[in-house]
Design a protein around this motif. Structure first.
Motif, PDB file in Angstrom:
ATOM      1  N   SER A 161       0.809  -1.222   0.000  1.00  0.00           N
ATOM      2  CA  SER A 161       0.000   0.000   0.000  1.00  0.00           C
ATOM      3  C   SER A 161       0.841   1.269   0.000  1.00  0.00           C
ATOM      4  O   SER A 161       2.021   1.260   0.323  1.00  0.00           O
ATOM      5  N   ALA A 162       0.167   2.370  -0.356  1.00  0.00           N
ATOM      6  CA  ALA A 162       0.805   3.679  -0.521  1.00  0.00           C
ATOM      7  C   ALA A 162       0.712   4.488   0.775  1.00  0.00           C
ATOM      8  O   ALA A 162      -0.068   4.175   1.667  1.00  0.00           O
ATOM      9  N   ASN A 164      -0.456   7.506   1.225  1.00  0.00           N
ATOM     10  CA  ASN A 164      -1.468   8.554   1.378  1.00  0.00           C
ATOM     11  C   ASN A 164      -2.772   8.069   2.008  1.00  0.00           C
ATOM     12  O   ASN A 164      -3.534   8.866   2.530  1.00  0.00           O
ATOM     13  N   LYS A 187       2.430  -5.171   3.363  1.00  0.00           N
ATOM     14  CA  LYS A 187       3.672  -4.393   3.310  1.00  0.00           C
ATOM     15  C   LYS A 187       3.258  -2.943   3.110  1.00  0.00           C
ATOM     16  O   LYS A 187       2.962  -2.507   1.999  1.00  0.00           O
ATOM     17  N   GLY A 227      11.935  -0.486  -5.421  1.00  0.00           N
ATOM     18  CA  GLY A 227      11.907  -0.448  -6.885  1.00  0.00           C
ATOM     19  C   GLY A 227      13.293  -0.710  -7.438  1.00  0.00           C
ATOM     20  O   GLY A 227      13.484  -1.536  -8.341  1.00  0.00           O
ATOM     21  N   LEU A 230      14.218  -4.319  -7.260  1.00  0.00           N
ATOM     22  CA  LEU A 230      13.689  -5.182  -8.314  1.00  0.00           C
ATOM     23  C   LEU A 230      14.551  -5.099  -9.556  1.00  0.00           C
ATOM     24  O   LEU A 230      14.739  -6.076 -10.261  1.00  0.00           O
ATOM     25  N   PHE A 262      -1.808  -4.267  -5.239  1.00  0.00           N
ATOM     26  CA  PHE A 262      -0.821  -3.189  -5.131  1.00  0.00           C
ATOM     27  C   PHE A 262      -1.490  -1.840  -5.309  1.00  0.00           C
ATOM     28  O   PHE A 262      -2.185  -1.599  -6.301  1.00  0.00           O
ATOM     29  N   GLY A 264      -0.307   2.111  -5.488  1.00  0.00           N
ATOM     30  CA  GLY A 264       0.844   3.006  -5.520  1.00  0.00           C
ATOM     31  C   GLY A 264       0.996   3.652  -6.873  1.00  0.00           C
ATOM     32  O   GLY A 264       0.021   3.783  -7.628  1.00  0.00           O
ATOM     33  N   SER A 265       2.206   4.045  -7.180  1.00  0.00           N
ATOM     34  CA  SER A 265       2.454   4.832  -8.387  1.00  0.00           C
ATOM     35  C   SER A 265       2.420   3.955  -9.644  1.00  0.00           C
ATOM     36  O   SER A 265       2.597   2.738  -9.574  1.00  0.00           O
ATOM     37  N   LEU A 287      -3.454   2.324  -9.311  1.00  0.00           N
ATOM     38  CA  LEU A 287      -2.307   3.214  -9.529  1.00  0.00           C
ATOM     39  C   LEU A 287      -2.738   4.681  -9.631  1.00  0.00           C
ATOM     40  O   LEU A 287      -3.834   5.045  -9.233  1.00  0.00           O
ATOM     41  N   CYS A 320      -5.257   9.944  -4.643  1.00  0.00           N
ATOM     42  CA  CYS A 320      -5.172   9.453  -6.026  1.00  0.00           C
ATOM     43  C   CYS A 320      -6.285  10.083  -6.848  1.00  0.00           C
ATOM     44  O   CYS A 320      -6.170  10.207  -8.067  1.00  0.00           O
ATOM     45  N   GLU A 426       1.014  12.412 -13.558  1.00  0.00           N
ATOM     46  CA  GLU A 426       0.425  12.699 -12.241  1.00  0.00           C
ATOM     47  C   GLU A 426       1.489  13.353 -11.361  1.00  0.00           C
ATOM     48  O   GLU A 426       2.545  12.782 -11.122  1.00  0.00           O
ATOM     49  N   PHE A 495     -14.197   0.563  -6.405  1.00  0.00           N
ATOM     50  CA  PHE A 495     -13.314   1.709  -6.571  1.00  0.00           C
ATOM     51  C   PHE A 495     -12.114   1.318  -7.426  1.00  0.00           C
ATOM     52  O   PHE A 495     -11.459   0.311  -7.149  1.00  0.00           O
TER      53      PHE A 495
END
Ligand code: NAD
Length: 539
Positions: A161-162, A164, A187, A227, A230, A262, A264-265, A287, A320, A426, A495
């Motif tokens: 998760s993000a 925000n 996570k 990131g 990976l 997931f 996030g961005s 995203l 988002c 964004e 959503f």
């Protein structure tokens, strides 16, 4: 500070400068890198949290899988009752948890409490759903046969998760996933570890009280630049007991659980999506958005102006679904902009924990960088800046180290369909780009001219505009509103967004169907065994 310690002690989170355990798999532990939780409003270090070591992460995944094998056989209404108890436990700490969200993430207090309320609401929804996650009986073409479409639990779901929405996004996933009979391993964002700890304590207490293994809702706090990991760690051994670095441990999450949800961005989601897809795992992506509001000539401006203001400035532009693009019909543009500018001018930032504050800080130094880069791009390309454009100076002493910026309105020099990065990227900060249109079709084309497809809103009193907007020639986003701003969704509807927002759907609607595995079961209760389509295969 006393401000922080009152909130932390109300949730029994120690305020001594000790290091907190950031892993839960039935037991609390943590021996990996230490992460700092930093208050966005004051810059103070709120706590130090020990993240998951590679070995702990591996153990947590193994224990989640074991927990799942037990939990999947618990009857669904009983699972729903456990979700109901989680709801009660969260509701009894709503104010305290909401204050923690506000303290650690930086959003204003009512939004922090609202986030906890969303978790409560989705628990209600999932409790009801636990008695309604039904399959179907399908008519068979063969006599004496029945076809059943059967949903069963899926397995272990990795939830990434993000920052925000440090509570609600996990809630959407956990509540539905538990009702569906899965285990989750969470996570969270590395900058909101206290929210994750506090929520997991509440959830784990309920699970343990019910004799359910805690690893049904495991937590692994981990961080740094996963990131990069990976990209760097190509030689992953999936069968290994340890990892070559903490980063490859995170990759293990992506590979190991059955499914990954997931949030996030787009940049990280692109990597995550490929990794999970490569092993044919299920992936649910939520995203980035690049959301537009369109104001038609007939719009009621007394409704539209405050809604656009909230959409663009609320949560300091870090939703988002925040409004990032505004398309105004020429006939109302100058009145709209001057009234919107006055609202921007009347805004003063403050401590998000103070009830009168409407504008809190950005979440982090990194977010300040994103804001700075967005404004610099606008300036370099000759945009007209109508409001804001700088970090906020002259704040009271306590907030001088906070991440405060001036919400910004700009008229870029390019048009919204020119594929200029100013329009197509964004920027996760309170920057609103404005353009003026003459025909609604033009504004709808601009709305759709970006890679993202999360939320959009049309302000009109003309039924014909509305019909166009929600139909095949209308908005291509997952959330399409009329006389409602781009942000602020309810849990009842699914959503999520289309295109580079990832096509995922969470929360209400039919989103639960992604958290189960479906089987089509044909049952023959006749005395013959006919083949389908009348095929004859006898020798
Ligand atoms: P982010 O992509 O930087 O991080 C999201 C999560 O991924 C974090 O937990 C992070 O630690 C982890 N992560 C980072 N690199 C990873 C990797 N290579 N592999 C696996 N995990 C990795 O996003 P952020 O800055 O925390 O959040 C802001 C973004 O999230 C914005 O783009 C926003 O629009 C989006 N968002 C979308 C929704 C939605 O529902 N569509 C909701 C909230 C936020």
């Amino acid at each position: 500070s006393t401000r922080a310690s009152a909130i932390l002690s109300a949730l029994d989170i120690p305020t001594d400068p000790i290091e907190l355990d950031g892993v839960y798999d039935g037991e609390w532990k943590g021996s990996g890198d230490v992460l700092e939780s930093i208050c966005p409003a004051t810059g103070e270090v709120l706590a130090r949290v020990k993240s998951a070591s590679p070995k702990e992460l591996h153990t947590a995944i193994v224990k989640s899988r074991e927990a799942y094998s037990q939990f999947k056989s618990v009857p669904a209404p009983r699972r729903g009752d456990i979700v109901r108890q989680i709801r009660e436990a969260l509701a009894s700490k709503r104010e305290e948890l909401g204050a923690l969200v506000s303290l650690e993430m930086g959003k204003i207090r009512t939004e922090g409490v609202g986030e906890v309320q969303e978790f409560v609401d989705i628990c209600d929804y999932a409790t009801g759903l636990s008695r309604m996650m039904n399959g179907r009986v399908v008519s068979s073409e063969r006599p004496g046969h029945s076809i059943l479409e059967v949903p069963n639990p899926l397995g272990v779901i990795g939830v990434l998760s993000a920052f925000n929405f440090p509570v609600a996004v996990y809630g959407w996933n956990l509540a539905i996933s538990l009702a569906a009979g899965n285990a989750t391993i969470w996570k969270p964002a590395p900058t909101t570890p206290l929210c994750a700890l506090a929520i997991t304590r509440v959830v784990s207490t309920v699970l343990e009280r019910n004799g359910i293994p805690g690893a049904v809702a495991a937590l692994v706090i981990g961080g740094r630049d996963a990131g990069e990991a990976l990209v760097q760690n190509k030689d992953i051994d999936l069968g290994m007991n340890g990892f070559s670095s903490p980063f490859s441990a995170l990759i293990f999450i992506l590979f190991h659980p059955t499914s990954v949800s997931f949030t996030g961005s787009e940049a990280v989601g692109r990597v995550v999506g490929k990794v999970v897809q490569a092993r044919f795992g299920k992936v649910l992506l939520e995203l980035g958005g690049n959301n537009a509001a369109i104001v038609a000539p007939s719009a009621d401006l007394t409704l539209a102006i405050p809604a656009v203001f909230f959409g663009a400035v609320g949560t300091a532009g870090q939703r988002c679904t925040s409004t990032r693009r505004l398309f105004l019909h020429r006939s109302i543009a100058s009145e709209f902009l001057s009234r919107l500018q006055s609202l921007y001018e009347s805004l003063t930032p403050g401590d998000p924990l103070v009830s009168s504050t409407l504008l809190g800080p950005l979440h982090s130094r990194a977010a300040m960088g994103i804001f700075g880069a967005a404004v610099a791009d606008l300036n370099h390309t000759g945009a007209e800046i109508l409001a804001g454009g700088s970090p906020w100076s002259g704040l009271e002493t306590a907030l001088r180290s906070g991440n405060y910026v001036q919400p910004t309105i700009a008229i870029p020099s390019s048009l919204p369909d020119t594929q200029d990065g100013i329009w197509t990227t964004e920027r996760f900060a309170p920057v609103l780009n404005v353009a003026i249109f003459d025909e609604l079709e033009e504004a709808i084309a601009w709305n759709n001219a970006v890679p993202q497809g999360l939320s959009s809103s049309l302000w009109t009193r003309d039924l014909r505009d509305m019909g166009k907007w929600i139909g095949p020639a209308g908005s291509d986003t997952g959330i399409v509103n009329v006389n409602v701003g781009t942000s602020g969704a309810e849990i009842g509807a699914a959503f999520g967004g289309n295109k580079s927002t990832g096509w995922g759907r969470e929360s209400g609607g039919d989103a639960w169907k992604q958290y189960v595995r479906w089987s089509a079961c044909t049952v023959n209760y006749s005395d013959a065994a006919p083949l389908a389509q009348g095929v004859s295969f006898t020798v």
